[in-house]
Motif scaffolding. Structure first.
Motif, PDB file in Angstrom:
ATOM      1  N   GLY A  58       0.839  -1.197   0.000  1.00 46.66           N
ATOM      2  CA  GLY A  58       0.000   0.000   0.000  1.00 46.66           C
ATOM      3  C   GLY A  58       0.865   1.234   0.000  1.00 46.66           C
ATOM      4  O   GLY A  58       1.905   1.283   0.672  1.00 46.66           O
ATOM      5  N   THR A  59       0.457   2.253  -0.760  1.00 49.41           N
ATOM      6  CA  THR A  59       1.236   3.490  -0.848  1.00 49.41           C
ATOM      7  C   THR A  59       0.294   4.689  -0.772  1.00 49.41           C
ATOM      8  O   THR A  59      -0.895   4.577  -1.094  1.00 49.41           O
ATOM      9  CB  THR A  59       2.041   3.556  -2.160  1.00 49.41           C
ATOM     10  N   PRO A  60       0.800   5.868  -0.369  1.00 50.31           N
ATOM     11  CA  PRO A  60      -0.057   7.043  -0.207  1.00 50.31           C
ATOM     12  C   PRO A  60      -0.502   7.646  -1.538  1.00 50.31           C
ATOM     13  O   PRO A  60       0.058   7.341  -2.597  1.00 50.31           O
ATOM     14  CB  PRO A  60       0.831   8.019   0.571  1.00 50.31           C
ATOM     15  N   HIS A  61      -1.503   8.527  -1.442  1.00 54.49           N
ATOM     16  CA  HIS A  61      -2.061   9.168  -2.632  1.00 54.49           C
ATOM     17  C   HIS A  61      -1.264  10.394  -3.052  1.00 54.49           C
ATOM     18  O   HIS A  61      -1.514  10.946  -4.124  1.00 54.49           O
ATOM     19  CB  HIS A  61      -3.506   9.598  -2.369  1.00 54.49           C
ATOM     20  N   ILE A  62      -0.340  10.850  -2.225  1.00 50.16           N
ATOM     21  CA  ILE A  62       0.352  12.109  -2.458  1.00 50.16           C
ATOM     22  C   ILE A  62       1.817  11.932  -2.109  1.00 50.16           C
ATOM     23  O   ILE A  62       2.181  11.114  -1.262  1.00 50.16           O
ATOM     24  CB  ILE A  62      -0.297  13.226  -1.598  1.00 50.16           C
ATOM     25  N   SER A  63       2.678  12.688  -2.800  1.00 52.82           N
ATOM     26  CA  SER A  63       4.114  12.517  -2.562  1.00 52.82           C
ATOM     27  C   SER A  63       4.857  13.797  -2.926  1.00 52.82           C
ATOM     28  O   SER A  63       4.384  14.604  -3.743  1.00 52.82           O
ATOM     29  CB  SER A  63       4.655  11.364  -3.404  1.00 52.82           C
ATOM     30  N   LYS A  64       6.051  13.946  -2.347  1.00 52.74           N
ATOM     31  CA  LYS A  64       6.928  15.036  -2.746  1.00 52.74           C
ATOM     32  C   LYS A  64       7.313  14.900  -4.216  1.00 52.74           C
ATOM     33  O   LYS A  64       7.352  13.808  -4.775  1.00 52.74           O
ATOM     34  CB  LYS A  64       8.195  15.027  -1.889  1.00 52.74           C
ATOM     35  N   GLU A  65       7.643  16.032  -4.803  1.00 52.11           N
ATOM     36  CA  GLU A  65       7.956  16.093  -6.232  1.00 52.11           C
ATOM     37  C   GLU A  65       9.151  15.223  -6.611  1.00 52.11           C
ATOM     38  O   GLU A  65       9.178  14.612  -7.679  1.00 52.11           O
ATOM     39  CB  GLU A  65       8.246  17.548  -6.599  1.00 52.11           C
ATOM     40  N   GLY A  66      10.148  15.137  -5.731  1.00 54.97           N
ATOM     41  CA  GLY A  66      11.406  14.484  -6.085  1.00 54.97           C
ATOM     42  C   GLY A  66      11.260  13.052  -6.535  1.00 54.97           C
ATOM     43  O   GLY A  66      11.999  12.589  -7.413  1.00 54.97           O
ATOM     44  N   ILE A  67      10.293  12.318  -5.968  1.00 58.31           N
ATOM     45  CA  ILE A  67      10.138  10.902  -6.316  1.00 58.31           C
ATOM     46  C   ILE A  67       9.775  10.722  -7.788  1.00 58.31           C
ATOM     47  O   ILE A  67      10.191   9.756  -8.437  1.00 58.31           O
ATOM     48  CB  ILE A  67       9.083  10.243  -5.396  1.00 58.31           C
ATOM     49  N   PHE A  68       9.016  11.692  -8.336  1.00 51.19           N
ATOM     50  CA  PHE A  68       8.612  11.595  -9.739  1.00 51.19           C
ATOM     51  C   PHE A  68       9.742  12.032 -10.678  1.00 51.19           C
ATOM     52  O   PHE A  68       9.741  11.692 -11.856  1.00 51.19           O
ATOM     53  CB  PHE A  68       7.353  12.422  -9.979  1.00 51.19           C
TER      54      PHE A  68
END
Length: 493
Positions: free
Chosen positions: A315-325
């Motif tokens: 399971g992973t969150p719906h939102i993330s910091k920009e850097g991961i993308f």
């Protein structure tokens, strides 16, 4: 969706130097009228040519019939021209956009003072019938320079923009080259004289004359942005369909009626399964209790099948910091289809549009042994994509949805077996839900646009060969999709 047909298949014919393709077709005794008429020919380089084309030297060509896939595209493209002529006859102030053939039909975009109404479509159909019955002929002309094209189409601002795009890098008075830099216009000529009734910038090809348009119908109108960008003017798009015979048109319209009865949006409302409240936003569904039951039962089954096939549920969150993308490589290629970032605590956060980067983080969270490979991670991952409002469609094209999404981590040597396993699993899972009519599509890299893809040529060649072999071993039809690969690799759909 299309009515069944058996296209005529003709042997190649030889066009003598200085004569037309029409002369060769007639000499071969091939049909020139009716639903199996030969309407264009294919030259040795694969290019479709009008029947009035005259090669400089003797050339063997393939006749293309009206009821073949290419012939239907020519029919529908020609009908789009008739529509555009009718629009400018009925609404003289209308400015022309583009009018390509599409699956089972065509459309044409216009800039008009006010949106088209149903009564307007009826008027346009009547005028189109008059044009078709008059037997207008399509004639191709080639511009010798950009200036000549601009002068002739000075009243059409969108066509002038297309001329600028086509002529980028060329001097305005430079002679246009035959081939890649060629710029052509098609005239609609009166049946028995060279009087020009209407003209349009177009590369063609087209039908010999409008009488070959057996049956057509205007379906609807809608708003559309010029060249698909919200930054550009909003135009009015008119959709239509065209067929070699009236019976085929009637059969197609019956299929549409049956499809409308089974439209999942209608069934969703009638059965109280789901809805799209305006208060939430376009393309964002809520599932009602009955729909929730169906959704839960499907998810439970799919989760069980994944686990049985060796996938580990995460399971992973719906939102993330920009850097991961950025680290996954997605952001430069997908930013336009992601929702705008939110600034918090000095960082930009994005609603996730894909689960891949987070699965990568799970994989690399600690050192891995080769004994763990292949490692299969899977989740019901909710993702959010900024789809344009004009393409949102029920549950099939939305802005928020949940994927049963998996990623397999393996060695290069394990890849072929892992792809076969995954492909067999997906096809089997779909069959469990009653979907059993498949063909496969192999999307490959466009080598002419290297900036759109990452990785070495060797890696692309290896990955493409592995995918192709795995696809062929299923025994299903494999259809090529040149240029349709993801930025990071080829894919099977």
């Amino acid at each position: 969706m299309s009515a069944p047909r058996t296209p005529v298949v003709a042997d190649p014919v030889v066009v003598a130097a200085g004569t037309t393709a029409a002369d060769a077709v007639a000499a071969a005794g091939l049909p020139t009228s009716g639903p199996k008429a030969v309407v264009v020919v294919r030259d040795p380089l694969g290019q479709l040519r009008d029947l009035d084309w005259k090669p400089a030297e003797e050339t063997s060509v393939e006749p293309v019939s009206l009821d073949s896939p290419d012939g239907l595209n020519v029919l529908r493209h020609s009908t789009a021209h008739v529509l555009a002529q009718a629009v400018q006859d009925v609404f003289p102030e209308a400015k022309l956009g583009i009018g390509p053939p599409i699956q089972n039909g065509f459309y044409y975009d216009f800039q008009v003072d006010k949106p088209f109404q149903p009564d307007d479509l009826a008027k346009l159909e009547k005028r189109m019938q008059e044009i078709i019955k008059s037997g207008q002929r399509f004639r191709r002309r080639r511009f010798t320079s950009l200036d000549e094209a601009r002068t002739e189409l000075a009243a059409e601002p969108f066509k002038l923009e297309l001329i600028d795009v086509k002529g980028e890098g060329l001097d305005s008075s430079e002679v246009m080259e035959v081939g890649g830099g060629e710029l052509t216009i098609y005239d609609n000529l009166a049946a028995n004289e060279d009087k020009v009734c209407w003209s349009d910038l177009c590369r063609g090809p087209h039908l010999p004359n409008t009488r070959l348009i057996g049956a057509f119908k205007l379906m609807r109108s809608a708003a559309a942005y010029w060249r698909g960008s919200e930054k550009n003017p909003q135009l009015q798009r008119v959709y239509g369909t065209a067929w070699p015979t009236r019976d085929e048109l009637k059969a197609y319209l019956r299929l549409l009626e049956e499809a409308a009865r089974r439209d999942h949006r209608k069934l969703g409302a009638d059965l109280d399964l789901f809805s799209f409240p305006d208060e939430i936003g376009s393309g964002l569904a809520v599932f009602h209790p009955k729909g929730g039951v169906l959704k839960r039962v499907m998810e439970d089954y799919v989760r069980t099948r994944h686990i049985e096939e060796g996938f580990q549920y995460v399971g992973t969150p719906h939102i993330s910091k920009e850097g991961i993308f950025h680290s996954s490589g997605h952001l430069p290629y997908y930013k336009d289809t992601m929702f705008p970032p939110m600034e918090m605590e000095g960082s930009d956060y994005y609603l996730k549009a894909m689960n891949c980067p987070m699965h990568n983080l799970i994989y690399r969270s600690r050192g891995r042994s080769y004994r763990e490979l292949p490692m299969r991670l899977f989740e019901f991952g909710s993702v959010y994509r900024y789809e344009k409002s004009g393409v949102i469609h029920g549950l099939t094209r939305v802005r928020g949805f949940t994927q049963d999404d998996s990623h397999s981590y393996c060695t290069k040597e394990q890849a072929p077996a892992e792809i076969k396993h995954l492909l067999g699993f997906v096809l089997g899972l779909l069959k469990d839900f009653g979907i059993d009519d498949f063909y496969l599509e192999l999307s490959t890299r466009d080598d002419a646009k290297p900036d759109k893809f990452v990785g070495t040529d060797e890696d692309w060649a290896t990955a493409t060969a592995v995918l192709e072999q795995c696809a062929l071993e299923t025994g299903l039809d494999l259809v090529p999709d040149p240029g349709g690969a993801a930025f990071y690799g080829p894919k099977i759909s």
